[in-house]
Write an enzyme that holds these catalytic residues in place. Structure first.
Site, PDB file in Angstrom:
ATOM      1  N   GLN A 176      32.771  19.210  -9.397  1.00 34.51           N
ATOM      2  CA  GLN A 176      31.952  18.289 -10.171  1.00 34.51           C
ATOM      3  C   GLN A 176      30.948  19.125 -10.962  1.00 34.51           C
ATOM      4  O   GLN A 176      30.175  19.885 -10.384  1.00 34.51           O
ATOM      5  CB  GLN A 176      31.203  17.309  -9.272  1.00 34.51           C
ATOM      6  CG  GLN A 176      30.454  16.256 -10.089  1.00 34.51           C
ATOM      7  CD  GLN A 176      29.525  15.424  -9.241  1.00 34.51           C
ATOM      8  OE1 GLN A 176      28.474  15.898  -8.818  1.00 34.51           O
ATOM      9  NE2 GLN A 176      29.901  14.185  -8.997  1.00 34.51           N
ATOM     10  N   ARG A 229      32.617  10.459 -13.492  1.00 36.01           N
ATOM     11  CA  ARG A 229      31.923   9.634 -12.500  1.00 36.01           C
ATOM     12  C   ARG A 229      30.861   8.768 -13.165  1.00 36.01           C
ATOM     13  O   ARG A 229      30.075   9.253 -13.981  1.00 36.01           O
ATOM     14  CB  ARG A 229      31.268  10.505 -11.427  1.00 36.01           C
ATOM     15  CG  ARG A 229      30.939   9.697 -10.164  1.00 36.01           C
ATOM     16  CD  ARG A 229      30.407  10.531  -9.041  1.00 36.01           C
ATOM     17  NE  ARG A 229      30.748   9.918  -7.756  1.00 36.01           N
ATOM     18  CZ  ARG A 229      30.040  10.065  -6.642  1.00 36.01           C
ATOM     19  NH1 ARG A 229      28.956  10.818  -6.637  1.00 36.01           N
ATOM     20  NH2 ARG A 229      30.418   9.476  -5.526  1.00 36.01           N
ATOM     21  N   GLY A 231      32.297   9.961   1.946  1.00 33.80           N
ATOM     22  CA  GLY A 231      31.131  10.830   1.881  1.00 33.80           C
ATOM     23  C   GLY A 231      30.625  11.201   3.249  1.00 33.80           C
ATOM     24  O   GLY A 231      31.152  12.088   3.921  1.00 33.80           O
ATOM     25  N   ARG A 232      29.595  10.477   3.709  1.00 33.40           N
ATOM     26  CA  ARG A 232      28.927  10.855   4.964  1.00 33.40           C
ATOM     27  C   ARG A 232      29.863  10.874   6.169  1.00 33.40           C
ATOM     28  O   ARG A 232      29.690  11.695   7.079  1.00 33.40           O
ATOM     29  CB  ARG A 232      27.760   9.890   5.227  1.00 33.40           C
ATOM     30  CG  ARG A 232      26.609  10.027   4.231  1.00 33.40           C
ATOM     31  CD  ARG A 232      25.684   8.831   4.291  1.00 33.40           C
ATOM     32  NE  ARG A 232      26.389   7.623   3.900  1.00 33.40           N
ATOM     33  CZ  ARG A 232      26.181   6.421   4.445  1.00 33.40           C
ATOM     34  NH1 ARG A 232      25.289   6.272   5.409  1.00 33.40           N
ATOM     35  NH2 ARG A 232      26.867   5.371   4.030  1.00 33.40           N
ATOM     36  N   HIS A 275      29.909  14.735 -14.094  1.00 36.49           N
ATOM     37  CA  HIS A 275      28.940  13.869 -13.419  1.00 36.49           C
ATOM     38  C   HIS A 275      28.206  13.026 -14.455  1.00 36.49           C
ATOM     39  O   HIS A 275      27.249  13.474 -15.078  1.00 36.49           O
ATOM     40  CB  HIS A 275      27.954  14.724 -12.613  1.00 36.49           C
ATOM     41  CG  HIS A 275      27.202  13.948 -11.568  1.00 36.49           C
ATOM     42  ND1 HIS A 275      27.094  12.578 -11.581  1.00 36.49           N
ATOM     43  CD2 HIS A 275      26.509  14.364 -10.470  1.00 36.49           C
ATOM     44  CE1 HIS A 275      26.368  12.179 -10.536  1.00 36.49           C
ATOM     45  NE2 HIS A 275      26.010  13.242  -9.853  1.00 36.49           N
ATOM     46  N   HIS A 277      24.322   8.279 -11.555  1.00 33.04           N
ATOM     47  CA  HIS A 277      23.130   8.465 -10.720  1.00 33.04           C
ATOM     48  C   HIS A 277      21.862   8.865 -11.467  1.00 33.04           C
ATOM     49  O   HIS A 277      20.944   9.424 -10.890  1.00 33.04           O
ATOM     50  CB  HIS A 277      23.415   9.487  -9.611  1.00 33.04           C
ATOM     51  CG  HIS A 277      24.570   9.114  -8.758  1.00 33.04           C
ATOM     52  ND1 HIS A 277      25.170   9.983  -7.870  1.00 33.04           N
ATOM     53  CD2 HIS A 277      25.285   7.957  -8.667  1.00 33.04           C
ATOM     54  CE1 HIS A 277      26.190   9.390  -7.268  1.00 33.04           C
ATOM     55  NE2 HIS A 277      26.275   8.147  -7.744  1.00 33.04           N
ATOM     56  N   TYR A 309      21.531  11.094 -13.909  1.00 30.59           N
ATOM     57  CA  TYR A 309      21.475  12.456 -14.424  1.00 30.59           C
ATOM     58  C   TYR A 309      21.786  12.441 -15.927  1.00 30.59           C
ATOM     59  O   TYR A 309      21.952  11.379 -16.516  1.00 30.59           O
ATOM     60  CB  TYR A 309      22.406  13.362 -13.620  1.00 30.59           C
ATOM     61  CG  TYR A 309      21.950  13.485 -12.176  1.00 30.59           C
ATOM     62  CD1 TYR A 309      20.711  14.067 -11.871  1.00 30.59           C
ATOM     63  CD2 TYR A 309      22.715  12.997 -11.130  1.00 30.59           C
ATOM     64  CE1 TYR A 309      20.268  14.156 -10.553  1.00 30.59           C
ATOM     65  CE2 TYR A 309      22.277  13.085  -9.806  1.00 30.59           C
ATOM     66  CZ  TYR A 309      21.054  13.660  -9.527  1.00 30.59           C
ATOM     67  OH  TYR A 309      20.610  13.750  -8.227  1.00 30.59           O
TER      68      TYR A 309
END
Length: 377
Positions: free
Chosen positions: A110, A230, A344-345, A177, A180, A182
């Site tokens: 990414q 994304r 993810g987590r 990316h 979010h 950015y």
């Protein structure tokens, strides 16, 4: 549904290969990009290579790496986040690719520019300015400066160089990316993009910068090298923000990206089961696939009973996220709402999450706890 039939269903739905361009992923499970900050000086270490290699060995079909900075002085905010330029950093990434491929996985980096999320004076280049579309932070307050055409051209070139480097050192695709809050997302979102030139205004104009980055990357790599993009509605610390209020606005933002060469969209949400717009059960990945015709990746608390917010927001921690079933996820995959599922987590907690789910050993899954962020397990 019995445990055995549930396991058989998960294996059947998730074990299907997926092909886009020259990339064939052995199953429908991806690793979501998660910033880990274990690359001192911006160089991925042997521990980073082992970390990704463990997930590939544990059955993950496609690994999308943590965000890695493009070669622009304002791109980053830490000297422990990996870079995607320079001989030493790229050599480190080549070792990551080698470990993942040896374990049978596929991998895409990414690539990332943080834009206004960077604090003044932050490493790796403290003297670099904070840049954004309009000199506004995510809260609407003035910060840094608006990007000039020279700035835009330099960032576009940096993304294209990173994409070319990804293909050159053996990656299987690249993810841009654009989520979010950015830099790329700051152009897509009207809350931070107040420009009055050709890069601001209506959704098509707000998508112009992103589309020019995609087109430059598409030109820099081979036709069969997949470009993943994304997106998200939410922004850092602004979880109710929306880049698109309606399906029509979302389509207007995404259409220029499709035309520029995006192969796959990765739609980031906090909870994959949440409908994106009224009147439909489709989530963001589902709507994106419906509107663009492109394959999509869904993500958001897959396999867990709470989203990521308690992990990061002060005063909200409510204990470890417990393992949750994925029957709803399988329902959606079976009706082709989306094509891949990013974990993810749950994968931070258990590198063998994919293998356990695919073989029916869900009783052996390890719950996620935020203490895991302190190690590169």
């Amino acid at each position: 549904m019995s445990i055995s039939s549930s396991a058989e269903r998960a294996a059947q739905v998730l074990s299907r290969p997926f092909t886009v361009g020259g990339l064939t992923v052995p199953n429908r499970i991806a690793m979501a990009p998660m910033t880990r900050m274990f690359s001192p000086g911006g160089v991925p270490t042997a521990d980073v290579a082992a970390y990704y290699g463990r997930r590939a060995a544990g059955g993950v079909g496609l690994i999308i790496t943590e965000g890695t900075y493009v070669d622009h002085p304002s791109a980053g905010l830490s000297d422990r986040v990996p870079r995607f330029y320079g001989e030493e950093a790229l050599a480190g990434w080549a070792e990551v690719v080698k470990r993942v491929h040896l374990a049978g996985g596929r991998i895409a980096p990414q690539i990332w520019h943080v834009g206004v999320s960077r604090e003044e004076g932050a490493p790796p280049y403290p003297e670099a300015p904070v840049l954004s579309p309009s000199g506004l932070g995510l809260n609407g307050e003035p910060v840094g400066r608006a990007m000039t055409q020279d700035d835009l051209d330099a960032v576009i070139a940096a993304f294209a160089d990173a994409a070319a480097a990804a293909e050159r050192i053996g990656f299987d695709g690249v993810e841009l990316h654009g989520a979010h809050g950015y830099l790329i997302d700051q152009f897509l979102w009207s809350g931070t993009n107040r420009r009055t030139d050709g890069y601001g205004g209506d959704p098509v104009s707000r998508a112009r910068f992103a589309a020019e980055i995609v087109a430059a990357c598409r030109k820099a790599v081979s036709a069969e090298f997949p470009i993943i993009f994304r997106t998200s509605q939410w922004k850092q610390d602004h979880y109710d923000a929306r880049m698109a209020e309606t399906p029509q606005e979302l389509e207007a933002l995404l259409a220029p990206l499709v035309e520029a060469g995006v192969d796959v969209f990765h739609s980031s949400t906090r909870r994959y089961w949440t409908p994106e717009f009224e009147g439909s059960d489709l989530n963001l990945a589902g709507w994106t696939k419906k509107l663009t015709g492109r394959p999509t990746i869904t993500v958001g608390s897959v396999g867990l009973n709470q989203d990521f917010l308690p992990t990061f927001a002060p005063g909200t921690y409510s204990g470890p996220a417990q393992v949750a079933d994925i029957e709803n996820l399988l329902d959606r995959l079976e009706r082709d709402e989306f094509d891949l599922v990013a974990i993810g987590r749950a994968l931070l907690a258990d590198p063998e999450w994919a293998e356990k789910v695919l073989t029916g050993r869900t009783d052996a899954l390890v719950p996620y706890a935020r203490e895991l962020l302190g190690t590169l397990h």
